[in-house]
Write an enzyme that holds these catalytic residues in place. Structure first.
Site, short mmCIF file in Angstrom:
data_model
loop_
_atom_site.label_atom_id
_atom_site.label_comp_id
_atom_site.label_asym_id
_atom_site.label_seq_id
_atom_site.Cartn_x
_atom_site.Cartn_y
_atom_site.Cartn_z
N ASP A 139 0.83 -1.20 0.00
CA ASP A 139 0.00 0.00 0.00
C ASP A 139 0.87 1.26 0.00
OD1 ASP A 139 -2.35 1.72 0.56
OD2 ASP A 139 -3.33 -0.17 1.03
N HIS A 203 -4.24 6.00 2.76
CA HIS A 203 -4.82 4.75 2.28
C HIS A 203 -4.21 3.53 3.00
CE1 HIS A 203 -5.73 1.62 -0.80
NE2 HIS A 203 -6.76 2.38 -1.11
N SER A 528 -11.07 -1.09 -1.95
CA SER A 528 -9.83 -1.01 -1.16
C SER A 528 -10.10 -1.25 0.31
CB SER A 528 -9.20 0.38 -1.29
OG SER A 528 -8.51 0.52 -2.49
#
Ligand SMILES: *[C@@H]1O[C@H](CO)[C@@H](O)[C@H](O)[C@H]1NC(C)=O
Ligand SMILES: *[C@@H]1O[C@H](CO)[C@@H](O)[C@H](O)[C@H]1NC(C)=O
Ligand SMILES: *[C@@H]1O[C@H](CO)[C@@H](O)[C@H](O)[C@H]1NC(C)=O
Ligand SMILES: *[C@@H]1O[C@H](CO)[C@@H](O)[C@H](O)[C@H]1NC(C)=O
Ligand SMILES: *[C@@H]1O[C@H](CO)[C@@H](O)[C@H](O)[C@H]1NC(C)=O
Ligand SMILES: *[C@@H]1O[C@H](CO)[C@@H](O)[C@H](O)[C@H]1NC(C)=O
Ligand SMILES: *[C@@H]1O[C@H](CO)[C@@H](O)[C@H](O)[C@H]1NC(C)=O
Ligand SMILES: *[C@@H]1O[C@H](CO)[C@@H](O)[C@H](O)[C@H]1NC(C)=O
Length: 743
Positions: A139, A203, A528
């Site tokens: 990520d 994220h 996600s």
């Protein structure tokens, strides 16, 4: 719809170009990955071999040296290099090469969600083993300042851990929760990065804390979604592989992260990155996950945010668990009141509390820039369409989409977006905002048109129950898969709407530089967000069944999944086996297991017959040496899928399946079939008796239907199902029949 871009970190991959010299296309070197199969026994030999291979197509030694980018030798054998088209061709023809593909840049695609999934704080756990489980996350890095990553009460890393922590730049280092953090920055296209595993995007902190974040009471986003934030397996360890940067995630770096992760001793991989390729071996995620599977590592990947359209599902290799996004039983609603007293609940995540009773209101049509060319609709409220004098200090009503940054730059103080069709996902904007359905949109526009000084107010959002749950998010990518017509994808869905989890204080809530809200939590939506839920559920199942293979864990999660309440128009193409139910997956009764050889057989069946198949099978297996499979598909998959082209043909297919008893030692399972009119599903035998644990039994499923079977439903697909039950366990497999559709 423009709006999806805000959460869709997961978009089309764009090709990466890099050149030594400026020139015509056949003299421009581009970055490629050359995949050579199974990891070499001796690393030093492999590097020499890779160099010789490169030198065989680039004669000039110094150019060959310069062309090399990276070498992968830990978990598989590959290298990255800058190549010319004729060099690519020569390498493709070489018998020691499995595939050569351009390196592309891919995009990235709480908390109550665990209570919703029937895993309350008090859920039974196998803490001793759970704390030995390491989940690798590819990520944007990790922000250690978020409370979710504190390691209070967590012991030292498991002894099997071989990975690293790169304490560089502003990254403060790892702890006993985040035991590894490395970054991959090999793409020559982006040399100007500040290398560090620090998450400046949010994220990576969000996904990894959803898996194994610490339990933090009183977490919220500006008071929204208040509750206890925690990961699904709070005792497990996180290993962060930062392969994504502001420009995206390069194949070169994804493959390097996977080369390390598989070798580091992880148990589960979570990859919320997208991008399908032409084949399973032209894609770093599918290649990495294949080698991970061979080492017993479970891989969950996001299905993509390109729904609700068919053929949009990504990461579809059968050794990957492909995860779509579903709702939870709560949602955020944003109350709106007009000057005439009419009220409605819009959809958004609005952290702003109004400090006036009412604000002036206008519409895009009224506030349109007078220089607008004819035919150019102002309703979308995008850049250049509005007149600052008419927007300043007002809330603007737009249709379908809006650029809030633009409206804010004109002095606008709020946006209402009237949307035709289903709206199911909230967004955070830099000014007060809400999506409203077109019925209230029209009410609002009539009010604006007929009133001299129209007014409105948008209140702070509140969390309310959502009785329709679970349903699949409209943005979640749908099947069928592009790369294979024999397996159903996605495999499963998990919560992916409005997920509260950790965030980086180095990114604003919306990611916009004009946004000055920074927090250690954020509420985001996307596949996600659903993928890490499945990675955590797999870790949870593994903590009770450490000896189960990745496909056994996958089977357990699929056959025990919860049925969807709202049957999406695309049925299993939207949700696969249904929504994960981790605690039920601990006791699946029977499992559909798969070995590496089964996957090789699948690849043979799919036409990957080249001799280089032997390069990634230790024992030189080739397609003529693997036993051919008589059934319609070649995999012992927990779902059954039949796709055909000619609507006038008779449907007739046979599936062979083998189940392994992991329930009660002595048990008898009976088959129950549900099928639509005119479809005959026969199961032989329809009773399976076991006298031992781990005993295997095989059965045969036959599907039969007359020509034009689907036409009577005026549909392009129909669902059926098979369930094995011993009275205690229910082992459910969806069956989907589909006519090939125009792509
Ligand atoms: C109207 O649009 C034109 C061209 O996009 C732009 O130059 C101008 O500043 C706009 N006018 C107003 C009042 O926003
Ligand atoms: C939105 O508006 C901002 C400010 O005017 C502009 O910089 C940005 O490019 C716009 N975004 C899109 C997607 O048009
Ligand atoms: C709102 O108005 C638009 C056209 O102005 C129309 O297409 C739409 O169907 C209306 N919505 C409702 C719910 O009446
Ligand atoms: C409101 O007025 C605009 C023009 O200013 C027009 O385009 C729109 O259809 C009107 N809407 C309603 C609901 O009256
Ligand atoms: C495939 O395997 C069989 C049996 O192991 C062997 O006889 C044959 O030569 C192999 N074919 C190739 C192309 O390697
Ligand atoms: C299927 O059969 C119908 C009627 O028998 C015919 O009109 C149609 O063209 C056929 N479709 C195809 C794809 O062959
Ligand atoms: C299982 O069944 C066998 C006979 O099929 C019997 O001998 C045995 O006692 C049973 N075991 C248990 C635990 O019920
Ligand atoms: C479906 O089955 C019914 C009887 O249940 C029969 O009348 C009908 O012709 C069948 N339809 C087709 C397309 O075969």
């Amino acid at each position: 719809m423009v709006r999806i871009c805000m959460i869709t970190f997961f978009l089309l991959a764009t090709q990466l170009h890099w050149s030594f010299t400026h020139g015509s296309s056949d003299t421009i070197r581009k970055a490629y990955i050359v995949y050579l199969g199974e990891a070499p026994r001796l690393r030093s030999n492999a590097v020499v071999h890779q160099h010789n291979l490169l030198s065989s197509v680039i004669k000039d030694e110094s150019i060959a040296q310069q062309a090399r980018i990276h070498s992968y030798t830990k978990s598989f054998n590959a290298f990255a290099a800058n190549l010319l088209p004729d060099e690519v061709q020569k390498l493709k023809e070489n018998e020691n090469v499995v595939s050569v593909f351009p390196s592309r840049v891919r995009k990235l695609h709480t908390t109550r969600s665990w209570d919703y999934l029937r895993m309350p704080l008090s859920v039974k756990r196998n803490l001793k083993i759970e704390s030995n489980i390491i989940v690798g996350v590819l990520d944007t890095g990790v922000y250690m300042g978020a409370p979710s990553f504190n390691d209070k009460g967590v012991g030292p890393p498991p002894s099997k851990w071989k990975g690293r922590c790169q304490v560089v730049g502003k990254f403060i280092g790892c702890n006993n929760k985040v035991i590894g953090a490395t970054f991959y920055n090999n793409d020559p296209k982006f040399p100007q990065r500040k290398p560090s595993p620090l998450d400046v995007n949010g994220h990576g902190s969000h996904t990894s804390s959803t898996i194994a974040g610490a339990t933090i009471a009183g977490a919220s986003l500006y008071g929204l979604g208040k509750g206890t934030a925690r990961g699904g397996v709070p005792s497990a360890r996180i290993a962060m592989y930062k392969v994504c940067w502001p420009e995206g995630c390069s194949d070169i770096d994804i493959l390097a992260g996977l080369d390390d992760a598989i070798d580091d001793g992880i148990d589960v991989l979570s990859i919320s990155i997208g991008g399908e390729s032409n084949g399973f071996f032209d894609n770093p995620i599918a290649i990495g996950a294949f080698h991970a599977m061979k080492k017993g590592i479970f891989t969950a990947c996001s299905a993509g945010n390109s729904g609700p359209y068919v053929y949009t599902v990504q990461n579809t290799a059968p050794w990957i668990m492909t995860v779509g996004a579903a709702s939870m039983d709560m949602e955020f609603r944003t109350p709106i009141k007009l000057g005439n007293g009419k009220e409605n609940d819009g959809l958004s995540i609005n952290t702003f509390t109004p400090n006036k009773k009412m604000y002036p209101l206008t519409s895009a049509a009224i506030a349109a820039n007078s220089t607008l060319s004819p035919g150019s609709s102002p309703w979308y409220c995008d850049q250049g369409k509005l007149d600052q004098k008419k927007v300043n200090g007002k809330i603007v009503v737009c249709k379908e989409a809006a650029n809030e940054t633009y409206i804010k730059s004109l002095g606008g103080i709020g946006v209402l977006i009237s949307v035709i069709g289903k709206i199911d996902t909230s967004f955070t904007a830099i000014i007060p905002e809400a999506l409203i359905d077109s019925s209230f949109g029209n009410t609002t526009l009539t009010y604006v048109n007929s009133t001299k000084a129209p007014q409105a107010v948008i209140y702070k959002s509140k969390r309310v129950p959502n009785a329709a749950a679970p349903f699949v998010a409209s943005f979640s990518s749908r099947g069928p898969a592009m790369l294979t017509s024999t397996i159903l994808k996605p495999d499963i869905v998990a919560p992916g709407i409005d997920i509260l989890a950790a965030y980086s204080k180095l990114a604003s809530l919306t990611g916009s530089p004009d946004d000055n809200r920074f927090d250690v939590y954020n509420i985001i939506s996307g596949t996600s967000m659903s993928c890490p839920h499945v990675a955590a559920a797999a870790a949870y199942v593994k903590s009770f069944h450490p000896d189960w293979s990745p496909s056994a864990i996958k089977s357990a999660l699929m056959t025990t999944a919860t049925e969807m309440k709202v049957k999406d128009g695309l049925a299993e193409f939207a949700y696969g086996a249904g929504q994960i139910d981790p605690t039920s997956a601990l006791q699946p009764g029977l499992i559909y297991d798969l070995s590496t050889l089964d996957y090789i057989r699948f690849l043979c069946n799919e036409g990957y017959t080249g001799t280089n198949l032997k390069l990634f099978t230790e024992d030189n297996t080739n397609c003529s040496s693997v036993h051919k499979f008589g059934g319609y598909d070649s995999l012992n998959y927990p779902t059954l899928y039949y796709q055909y082209d000619d609507p006038n043909s008779t449907i007739s297919a046979i599936y062979y399946r083998t189940v392994t008893n992991v329930g009660f030692r002595n048990s008898t399972y009976k088959a129950t079939v549900t099928a639509p009119k005119n479809l005959t599903v026969t199961v032989v035998p329809n009773k399976l008796s076991f006298t031992q644990l781990h005993q295997k039994k095989s059965f045969k499923v036959t599907l039969k239907a007359p020509p034009q079977f689907l036409q009577i439903f005026q549909y392009t697909h129909q669902s059926a199902s098979l369930e094995w039950s011993d009275g205690t366990h229910r082992v459910k497999s969806p069956i989907l029949i589909s006519l090939s559709q125009p792509r």
